[in-house]
Design a protein around this motif. Structure first.
Motif, PDB file in Angstrom:
ATOM      1  N   SER A  48     -13.943  14.760  33.995  1.00 29.05           N
ATOM      2  CA  SER A  48     -14.861  14.076  34.904  1.00 29.05           C
ATOM      3  C   SER A  48     -14.886  14.764  36.264  1.00 29.05           C
ATOM      4  N   TRP A  49     -13.701  15.117  36.778  1.00 28.22           N
ATOM      5  CA  TRP A  49     -13.641  15.830  38.059  1.00 28.22           C
ATOM      6  C   TRP A  49     -14.357  17.177  37.958  1.00 28.22           C
ATOM      7  N   LEU A  50     -14.128  17.871  36.852  1.00 31.58           N
ATOM      8  CA  LEU A  50     -14.752  19.174  36.638  1.00 31.58           C
ATOM      9  C   LEU A  50     -16.267  19.044  36.570  1.00 31.58           C
ATOM     10  N   LEU A  55     -21.301  20.218  39.193  1.00 31.45           N
ATOM     11  CA  LEU A  55     -22.617  19.704  39.584  1.00 31.45           C
ATOM     12  C   LEU A  55     -22.846  19.891  41.086  1.00 31.45           C
ATOM     13  N   ILE A  56     -21.869  19.514  41.899  1.00 26.92           N
ATOM     14  CA  ILE A  56     -22.008  19.628  43.358  1.00 26.92           C
ATOM     15  C   ILE A  56     -22.090  21.094  43.778  1.00 26.92           C
ATOM     16  N   THR A  57     -21.267  21.939  43.141  1.00 29.32           N
ATOM     17  CA  THR A  57     -21.307  23.372  43.458  1.00 29.32           C
ATOM     18  C   THR A  57     -22.684  23.963  43.180  1.00 29.32           C
ATOM     19  N   CYS A  58     -23.242  23.622  42.029  1.00 32.36           N
ATOM     20  CA  CYS A  58     -24.577  24.144  41.667  1.00 32.36           C
ATOM     21  C   CYS A  58     -25.660  23.612  42.610  1.00 32.36           C
ATOM     22  N   ILE A  59     -25.541  22.348  43.016  1.00 38.06           N
ATOM     23  CA  ILE A  59     -26.534  21.783  43.941  1.00 38.06           C
ATOM     24  C   ILE A  59     -26.453  22.482  45.300  1.00 38.06           C
ATOM     25  N   VAL A  60     -25.223  22.706  45.791  1.00 42.32           N
ATOM     26  CA  VAL A  60     -25.049  23.388  47.081  1.00 42.32           C
ATOM     27  C   VAL A  60     -25.638  24.796  47.023  1.00 42.32           C
ATOM     28  N   ILE A  61     -25.350  25.516  45.937  1.00 40.82           N
ATOM     29  CA  ILE A  61     -25.899  26.875  45.775  1.00 40.82           C
ATOM     30  C   ILE A  61     -27.422  26.826  45.747  1.00 40.82           C
ATOM     31  N   MET A 108     -15.124  28.581  39.981  1.00 39.71           N
ATOM     32  CA  MET A 108     -15.541  27.636  38.949  1.00 39.71           C
ATOM     33  C   MET A 108     -14.765  27.847  37.649  1.00 39.71           C
ATOM     34  N   ALA A 109     -14.424  29.091  37.352  1.00 35.86           N
ATOM     35  CA  ALA A 109     -13.775  29.407  36.078  1.00 35.86           C
ATOM     36  C   ALA A 109     -12.317  28.956  36.034  1.00 35.86           C
ATOM     37  N   LEU A 110     -11.605  29.037  37.146  1.00 30.53           N
ATOM     38  CA  LEU A 110     -10.175  28.714  37.134  1.00 30.53           C
ATOM     39  C   LEU A 110      -9.895  27.260  36.725  1.00 30.53           C
ATOM     40  N   PRO A 111     -10.512  26.257  37.380  1.00 31.16           N
ATOM     41  CA  PRO A 111     -10.236  24.882  36.946  1.00 31.16           C
ATOM     42  C   PRO A 111     -10.777  24.591  35.545  1.00 31.16           C
ATOM     43  N   ALA A 112     -11.919  25.226  35.185  1.00 29.58           N
ATOM     44  CA  ALA A 112     -12.473  25.009  33.846  1.00 29.58           C
ATOM     45  C   ALA A 112     -11.526  25.550  32.776  1.00 29.58           C
ATOM     46  N   THR A 113     -10.963  26.717  33.016  1.00 26.62           N
ATOM     47  CA  THR A 113     -10.026  27.322  32.070  1.00 26.62           C
ATOM     48  C   THR A 113      -8.765  26.471  31.935  1.00 26.62           C
ATOM     49  N   LYS A 114      -8.289  25.946  33.053  1.00 25.84           N
ATOM     50  CA  LYS A 114      -7.101  25.100  33.031  1.00 25.84           C
ATOM     51  C   LYS A 114      -7.319  23.875  32.145  1.00 25.84           C
ATOM     52  N   VAL A 115      -8.464  23.218  32.296  1.00 20.55           N
ATOM     53  CA  VAL A 115      -8.759  22.026  31.491  1.00 20.55           C
ATOM     54  C   VAL A 115      -8.939  22.402  30.024  1.00 20.55           C
ATOM     55  N   LEU A 116      -9.633  23.496  29.762  1.00 24.11           N
ATOM     56  CA  LEU A 116      -9.891  23.917  28.385  1.00 24.11           C
ATOM     57  C   LEU A 116      -8.594  24.261  27.655  1.00 24.11           C
ATOM     58  N   VAL A 117      -7.711  24.998  28.324  1.00 18.27           N
ATOM     59  CA  VAL A 117      -6.434  25.370  27.707  1.00 18.27           C
ATOM     60  C   VAL A 117      -5.603  24.123  27.417  1.00 18.27           C
ATOM     61  N   ALA A 118      -5.574  23.189  28.364  1.00 12.71           N
ATOM     62  CA  ALA A 118      -4.814  21.953  28.159  1.00 12.71           C
ATOM     63  C   ALA A 118      -5.386  21.143  27.003  1.00 12.71           C
ATOM     64  N   ALA A 119      -6.717  21.126  26.869  1.00 13.41           N
ATOM     65  CA  ALA A 119      -7.359  20.358  25.804  1.00 13.41           C
ATOM     66  C   ALA A 119      -7.077  20.939  24.428  1.00 13.41           C
ATOM     67  N   LYS A 120      -6.747  22.230  24.365  1.00 13.03           N
ATOM     68  CA  LYS A 120      -6.504  22.889  23.082  1.00 13.03           C
ATOM     69  C   LYS A 120      -5.022  22.932  22.700  1.00 13.03           C
ATOM     70  N   ASP A 121      -4.152  22.464  23.581  1.00 17.61           N
ATOM     71  CA  ASP A 121      -2.713  22.533  23.309  1.00 17.61           C
ATOM     72  C   ASP A 121      -2.276  21.312  22.495  1.00 17.61           C
ATOM     73  N   THR A 122      -2.215  21.464  21.172  1.00 20.45           N
ATOM     74  CA  THR A 122      -1.861  20.344  20.297  1.00 20.45           C
ATOM     75  C   THR A 122      -0.390  20.352  19.890  1.00 20.45           C
ATOM     76  N   SER A 123       0.423  21.155  20.559  1.00 24.26           N
ATOM     77  CA  SER A 123       1.836  21.254  20.196  1.00 24.26           C
ATOM     78  C   SER A 123       2.612  20.013  20.627  1.00 24.26           C
ATOM     79  N   ASN A 124       3.765  19.820  19.994  1.00 27.11           N
ATOM     80  CA  ASN A 124       4.707  18.747  20.353  1.00 27.11           C
ATOM     81  C   ASN A 124       4.071  17.362  20.319  1.00 27.11           C
ATOM     82  N   ALA A 125       3.307  17.092  19.277  1.00 28.37           N
ATOM     83  CA  ALA A 125       2.660  15.784  19.146  1.00 28.37           C
ATOM     84  C   ALA A 125       3.664  14.730  18.677  1.00 28.37           C
ATOM     85  N   ASP A 126       3.524  13.514  19.185  1.00 29.36           N
ATOM     86  CA  ASP A 126       4.367  12.393  18.742  1.00 29.36           C
ATOM     87  C   ASP A 126       3.858  11.803  17.432  1.00 29.36           C
ATOM     88  N   VAL A 127       2.533  11.825  17.259  1.00 29.98           N
ATOM     89  CA  VAL A 127       1.892  11.289  16.053  1.00 29.98           C
ATOM     90  C   VAL A 127       0.834  12.289  15.603  1.00 29.98           C
TER      91      VAL A 127
END
Length: 384
Positions: A48-50, A55-61, A108-127
């Motif tokens: 949501s933050w991303l 959106l705000i970055t693109c509007i400002v540009i 723009m790429a740095l925070p997007a990459t951080k979220v994407l990498v975190a979303a793909k990390d399925t290791s160490n699942a409890d269930v």
């Protein structure tokens, strides 16, 4: 004039009453929703933050670039005496309009990459849960955790399908319309839940907006995603691929509970599964197997073939069907097991449930064949 005024007043009241029935669904869609779903996971919060950051970055540009462009066009127009400059290149300008966009893209790429990498990390699942897409329901198998070994099908609630068939209106539409299922997926709060997705027939997609997850379920392939809900409650999604004519009737309902409640639920489910574990060699009486088949038909078949067995549109009628009434029981067994045309295969059901539903169709409505299909007969035809 009085009658017209009364009619208008009644119409307004009726409209207000109908409108009053439409309410936000916690964990699901909201009335006139414009923004993303309220986040229940950290990943969804960051998404949501991303979203707003981009959106705000693109509007400002957009505003800055077009402001400079329109200012230049207006201020240096020919009608006020300006003459065009005569030059071919400027190293300074070239450097500026290369470096600035590069910095913007990196920012723009740095925070997007951080979220994407975190979303793909399925290791160490409890269930770990396998979600299998079927036309048109979800099958869930708990592969690890306190509910390991539990499995079930999750299907749209039959009463909601009947509402849809009858033409649901805002006046009688429940808040969770077409999102209520018979068996929701139950997971513990604050635990990492890995969802492994695949499909039995066509491409489906499993997703819950409040969790910030959506993953394709492809036949013959295995994909995965994960979430950790920070809130208890009910959360909803739907199949996100156009998977066939019943695509709109394939909801996802996830119930997030405390760890203690999850352990208790898992224990109850294991008891239910143990009680349902049927011996395929058991010989059933006509009365008992037809009674069981009626329940299996209502949960899995009535949505398409209708409760009266008459079918609809391309869905063939079972009442009076020559295949259903044929003395050769293997004909119907093969179709139910392997599917045909618009009908999907039903191998995910047990031999007893398949034998029961076939026996029911052979003896329901006007069919009354007196034929009984035993689980052993279904088992013998699997794989043929």
């Amino acid at each position: 004039m009085k009658s017209i005024s009364m009619i208008a007043a009644l119409a307004a009241l009726a409209g207000g009453a109908a409108h009053a029935q439409v309410q936000d669904l916690p964990g699901g869609p909201a009335v006139r929703q414009l923004n993303l779903h309220a986040a229940a996971t950290r990943i969804a919060v960051e998404q949501s933050w991303l979203h707003w950051f981009m959106l705000i970055t693109c509007i400002v540009i957009f505003v800055l670039v077009f402001a400079v462009m329109f200012y230049s066009i207006w201020k240096h127009r020919k009608s006020v005496g300006h003459k065009p400059a005569n030059f071919h290149e400027s190293v300074t300008v070239e450097v500026i309009w290369t470096i600035i966009p590069f910095i913007i893209v990196i920012a723009m790429a740095l925070p997007a990459t951080k979220v994407l990498v975190a979303a793909k990390d399925t290791s160490n699942a409890d269930v770990t849960i396998k979600a299998t897409g079927y036309q048109w329901k979800w099958g869930y198998d708990y592969l690890s955790g306190d509910a390991q070994g539990v499995s079930f099908l999750s299907t749209l609630d039959a009463t909601h399908r009947e509402m849809s068939n009858d033409g649901a209106t805002a006046a009688n539409m429940p808040t969770d319309y077409l999102l209520k299922v018979d068996n929701p997926l139950v997971v513990p709060v604050n635990k990492k839940v890995r969802i492994i997705t695949t499909a039995n027939d066509v491409i489906h997609a499993w997703g819950v907006p409040a969790f910030g997850v959506k993953q394709d379920a492809i036949p013959g392939f295995v994909r995965d995603t994960w979430f950790r809900s920070e809130k208890t409650g009910d959360f909803y999604g739907q199949c996100y691929e156009l998977c066939g004519k019943e695509h709109a009737y394939m909801p996802i309902h996830v119930k997030v509970v405390s760890q203690q409640e999850f352990v208790a639920w898992a224990g109850e489910q294991k008891k239910i599964l143990a009680a349902k574990a049927d011996d395929p060699a058991k010989v059933w009486t006509l009365t008992d197997i037809v009674a069981r088949g009626e329940k299996v038909y209502a949960a899995n078949c009535a949505a398409c073939h209708q409760a009266n067995g008459k079918g609809a549109g391309p869905i063939k009628a079972l009442d009076g069907s020559p295949i259903v009434t044929d003395a050769d029981k293997t004909k119907e067994i093969h179709i139910v097991l392997n599917g045909r045309a618009a009908m999907p295969p039903w191998k995910q059901l047990s031999d007893t449930d398949l034998a029961a539903v076939i026996s029911y169709t052979k003896n329901a409505w006007t069919n009354k064949t007196g034929q009984v299909v035993q689980p052993a007969e279904v088992l013998a035809q699997r794989g043929k």
